[in-house]
Motif scaffolding. Structure first.
Motif, PDB file in Angstrom:
ATOM      1  N   GLU A 116       0.841  -1.200   0.000  1.00 39.37           N
ATOM      2  CA  GLU A 116       0.000   0.000   0.000  1.00 39.37           C
ATOM      3  C   GLU A 116       0.876   1.249   0.000  1.00 39.37           C
ATOM      4  OE1 GLU A 116      -3.041   0.002   3.115  1.00 39.37           O
ATOM      5  OE2 GLU A 116      -2.904  -2.185   3.110  1.00 39.37           O
ATOM      6  N   MET A 117       1.908   1.232   0.829  1.00 40.94           N
ATOM      7  CA  MET A 117       2.807   2.383   0.913  1.00 40.94           C
ATOM      8  C   MET A 117       3.522   2.621  -0.418  1.00 40.94           C
ATOM      9  SD  MET A 117       4.471   1.923   4.706  1.00 40.94           S
ATOM     10  CE  MET A 117       5.494   3.395   4.543  1.00 40.94           C
ATOM     11  N   LEU A 118       4.057   1.558  -0.992  1.00 40.29           N
ATOM     12  CA  LEU A 118       4.794   1.693  -2.242  1.00 40.29           C
ATOM     13  C   LEU A 118       3.885   2.192  -3.359  1.00 40.29           C
ATOM     14  CD1 LEU A 118       7.473   1.342  -3.746  1.00 40.29           C
ATOM     15  CD2 LEU A 118       6.808  -1.029  -4.185  1.00 40.29           C
ATOM     16  N   ASN A 119       2.684   1.639  -3.446  1.00 45.52           N
ATOM     17  CA  ASN A 119       1.756   2.062  -4.494  1.00 45.52           C
ATOM     18  C   ASN A 119       1.315   3.517  -4.313  1.00 45.52           C
ATOM     19  OD1 ASN A 119       1.851  -0.370  -5.901  1.00 45.52           O
ATOM     20  ND2 ASN A 119       0.236  -1.269  -4.636  1.00 45.52           N
ATOM     21  N   GLU A 120       1.069   3.920  -3.079  1.00 46.16           N
ATOM     22  CA  GLU A 120       0.686   5.313  -2.833  1.00 46.16           C
ATOM     23  C   GLU A 120       1.843   6.250  -3.191  1.00 46.16           C
ATOM     24  OE1 GLU A 120      -0.485   8.171   0.902  1.00 46.16           O
ATOM     25  OE2 GLU A 120      -1.315   6.130   0.904  1.00 46.16           O
ATOM     26  N   TRP A 121       3.058   5.867  -2.785  1.00 50.51           N
ATOM     27  CA  TRP A 121       4.236   6.683  -3.109  1.00 50.51           C
ATOM     28  C   TRP A 121       4.393   6.814  -4.626  1.00 50.51           C
ATOM     29  CZ3 TRP A 121       7.639   9.936  -1.013  1.00 50.51           C
ATOM     30  CH2 TRP A 121       8.777  10.259  -1.763  1.00 50.51           C
ATOM     31  N   ALA A 122       4.215   5.707  -5.341  1.00 45.97           N
ATOM     32  CA  ALA A 122       4.376   5.720  -6.801  1.00 45.97           C
ATOM     33  C   ALA A 122       3.413   6.708  -7.456  1.00 45.97           C
ATOM     34  CB  ALA A 122       4.169   4.315  -7.375  1.00 45.97           C
ATOM     35  N   LYS A 123       2.239   6.883  -6.871  1.00 46.42           N
ATOM     36  CA  LYS A 123       1.249   7.797  -7.434  1.00 46.42           C
ATOM     37  C   LYS A 123       1.460   9.241  -7.001  1.00 46.42           C
ATOM     38  CE  LYS A 123      -2.410   4.346  -7.571  1.00 46.42           C
ATOM     39  NZ  LYS A 123      -3.599   3.854  -6.866  1.00 46.42           N
ATOM     40  N   THR A 124       1.814   9.454  -5.725  1.00 45.33           N
ATOM     41  CA  THR A 124       1.813  10.814  -5.176  1.00 45.33           C
ATOM     42  C   THR A 124       3.198  11.411  -4.952  1.00 45.33           C
ATOM     43  OG1 THR A 124       1.866  10.079  -2.872  1.00 45.33           O
ATOM     44  CG2 THR A 124      -0.311  10.269  -3.931  1.00 45.33           C
ATOM     45  N   LYS A 125       4.221  10.569  -4.782  1.00 43.94           N
ATOM     46  CA  LYS A 125       5.584  10.988  -4.405  1.00 43.94           C
ATOM     47  C   LYS A 125       5.575  11.757  -3.081  1.00 43.94           C
ATOM     48  CE  LYS A 125       7.414   9.152  -8.008  1.00 43.94           C
ATOM     49  NZ  LYS A 125       7.724   7.759  -7.928  1.00 43.94           N
ATOM     50  N   ARG A 126       4.632  11.404  -2.223  1.00 39.42           N
ATOM     51  CA  ARG A 126       4.542  11.958  -0.867  1.00 39.42           C
ATOM     52  C   ARG A 126       4.580  10.801   0.118  1.00 39.42           C
ATOM     53  NH1 ARG A 126       0.913  17.257  -0.824  1.00 39.42           N
ATOM     54  NH2 ARG A 126       1.544  18.006  -2.864  1.00 39.42           N
ATOM     55  N   ALA A 127       5.162  11.059   1.284  1.00 42.13           N
ATOM     56  CA  ALA A 127       5.304   9.999   2.286  1.00 42.13           C
ATOM     57  C   ALA A 127       3.935   9.500   2.757  1.00 42.13           C
ATOM     58  CB  ALA A 127       6.112  10.502   3.468  1.00 42.13           C
ATOM     59  N   PRO A 128       3.629   8.221   2.507  1.00 44.54           N
ATOM     60  CA  PRO A 128       2.388   7.648   3.031  1.00 44.54           C
ATOM     61  C   PRO A 128       2.437   7.629   4.559  1.00 44.54           C
ATOM     62  CG  PRO A 128       3.329   6.245   1.334  1.00 44.54           C
ATOM     63  CD  PRO A 128       4.364   7.265   1.675  1.00 44.54           C
ATOM     64  N   LYS A 129       1.299   7.709   5.187  1.00 51.46           N
ATOM     65  CA  LYS A 129       1.236   7.810   6.654  1.00 51.46           C
ATOM     66  C   LYS A 129       1.000   6.469   7.346  1.00 51.46           C
ATOM     67  CE  LYS A 129       1.871  12.168   6.360  1.00 51.46           C
ATOM     68  NZ  LYS A 129       3.252  12.607   6.462  1.00 51.46           N
ATOM     69  N   HIS A 130       1.048   5.376   6.609  1.00 54.14           N
ATOM     70  CA  HIS A 130       0.793   4.053   7.175  1.00 54.14           C
ATOM     71  C   HIS A 130       1.741   3.704   8.323  1.00 54.14           C
ATOM     72  CE1 HIS A 130      -0.724   3.965   3.063  1.00 54.14           C
ATOM     73  NE2 HIS A 130      -1.507   2.957   3.402  1.00 54.14           N
ATOM     74  N   ALA A 131       2.954   4.232   8.286  1.00 50.78           N
ATOM     75  CA  ALA A 131       3.967   3.859   9.275  1.00 50.78           C
ATOM     76  C   ALA A 131       4.625   5.084   9.906  1.00 50.78           C
ATOM     77  CB  ALA A 131       5.009   2.968   8.622  1.00 50.78           C
ATOM     78  N   GLU A 132       3.874   6.164  10.023  1.00 51.11           N
ATOM     79  CA  GLU A 132       4.480   7.360  10.610  1.00 51.11           C
ATOM     80  C   GLU A 132       4.873   7.138  12.066  1.00 51.11           C
ATOM     81  OE1 GLU A 132       1.907  10.755  10.411  1.00 51.11           O
ATOM     82  OE2 GLU A 132       0.188   9.628  11.114  1.00 51.11           O
ATOM     83  N   TRP A 133       4.350   6.090  12.684  1.00 52.82           N
ATOM     84  CA  TRP A 133       4.706   5.736  14.062  1.00 52.82           C
ATOM     85  C   TRP A 133       6.188   5.364  14.197  1.00 52.82           C
ATOM     86  CZ3 TRP A 133       6.567   0.793  14.597  1.00 52.82           C
ATOM     87  CH2 TRP A 133       6.234  -0.121  13.593  1.00 52.82           C
ATOM     88  N   LEU A 134       6.800   4.932  13.098  1.00 48.11           N
ATOM     89  CA  LEU A 134       8.198   4.494  13.154  1.00 48.11           C
ATOM     90  C   LEU A 134       9.131   5.556  13.723  1.00 48.11           C
ATOM     91  CD1 LEU A 134       9.047   2.572   9.857  1.00 48.11           C
ATOM     92  CD2 LEU A 134       9.184   1.708  12.185  1.00 48.11           C
ATOM     93  N   HIS A 135       9.062   6.753  13.208  1.00 47.42           N
ATOM     94  CA  HIS A 135       9.993   7.803  13.614  1.00 47.42           C
ATOM     95  C   HIS A 135       9.336   8.900  14.460  1.00 47.42           C
ATOM     96  CE1 HIS A 135      12.301   6.011  10.233  1.00 47.42           C
ATOM     97  NE2 HIS A 135      13.248   6.117  11.140  1.00 47.42           N
ATOM     98  N   LYS A 136       8.128   8.652  14.910  1.00 51.67           N
ATOM     99  CA  LYS A 136       7.408   9.673  15.668  1.00 51.67           C
ATOM    100  C   LYS A 136       8.186  10.118  16.907  1.00 51.67           C
ATOM    101  CE  LYS A 136       2.820  10.892  17.172  1.00 51.67           C
ATOM    102  NZ  LYS A 136       1.421  10.558  17.091  1.00 51.67           N
ATOM    103  N   LYS A 137       8.695   9.146  17.667  1.00 51.69           N
ATOM    104  CA  LYS A 137       9.440   9.481  18.883  1.00 51.69           C
ATOM    105  C   LYS A 137      10.734  10.223  18.528  1.00 51.69           C
ATOM    106  CE  LYS A 137      10.809   5.977  21.325  1.00 51.69           C
ATOM    107  NZ  LYS A 137      11.107   4.905  22.256  1.00 51.69           N
ATOM    108  N   GLU A 138      11.464   9.741  17.530  1.00 49.25           N
ATOM    109  CA  GLU A 138      12.736  10.373  17.142  1.00 49.25           C
ATOM    110  C   GLU A 138      12.515  11.789  16.631  1.00 49.25           C
ATOM    111  OE1 GLU A 138      16.638  11.135  16.500  1.00 49.25           O
ATOM    112  OE2 GLU A 138      15.980   9.249  17.367  1.00 49.25           O
TER     113      GLU A 138
END
Length: 181
Positions: A154-176
């Motif tokens: 889902e992330m890769l396909n959304e990126w391919a269409k929009t070239k914007r960071a998908p929010k599916h995994a924004e939790w990864l770097h939220k703390k950092e």
């Protein structure tokens, strides 16, 4: 057909001896092989080189070429310096901190520890200007990887269409990125 593993990864270096000694001293890599020729075997062109190979653990080999007849090495000016790097896995956070302290004691400037949730990293440069990352797994890595696996397409396909960071995994770097512990 399927690739078995990486045979080796090769980079250019400024000085083969200095590079072998630096990786031995800083990252405890053993020097395993040296190859030198006056002609390139694949192209047959005259171009003397020294090709050195280092043991990066678990059958992984890091190699370098010193090319004394070529112009001084540079880097792609259109690619940010943080993009091109090589990352090595270390056992755990304690070992990551040990490496950080060792490198800093030897005068190497170290960035991090950076929290990527899945893993934690430090970054620094070798004497050739190559960015190096040491990463250790987070204790919850397996569960987080499973979570990421569910959304990768889902992330890769959304990126391919929009070239914007998908929010599916924004939790990864939220703390950092928030600076909140």
């Amino acid at each position: 057909m399927k690739i078995e593993q990486i045979h080796h990864v090769a980079y250019r270096c400024k000085d083969a001896k200095e590079t072998v000694e630096w990786y031995g001293k800083m990252l405890n890599m053993d020097f395993v092989l040296a190859i030198a020729e006056d002609h390139v075997p694949s192209t047959h062109e005259p171009d003397p080189y020294m090709h050195v190979f280092l043991d990066a653990g678990n059958g992984n080999v890091l190699a370098f070429f010193e090319l004394p007849t070529k112009a001084e090495m540079g880097r792609d000016p259109n690619t940010p310096i943080w993009v091109q790097h090589i990352a090595f896995r270390v056992k755990d956070r304690d070992e990551l901190i040990e490496f950080k302290e060792h490198l800093e004691k030897e005068g190497v400037e170290v960035l991090g520890v950076t929290d990527h949730s899945l893993f934690h990293s430090i970054y620094f440069f070798d004497p050739n200007g190559h960015r190096v990352e040491l990463a250790c797994p987070d204790p919850e890595e397996d569960a987080m990887l499973a979570r990421m696996d569910e959304v990768k397409w889902e992330m890769l396909n959304e990126w391919a269409k929009t070239k914007r960071a998908p929010k599916h995994a924004e939790w990864l770097h939220k703390k950092e990125l928030s600076g909140v512990e």
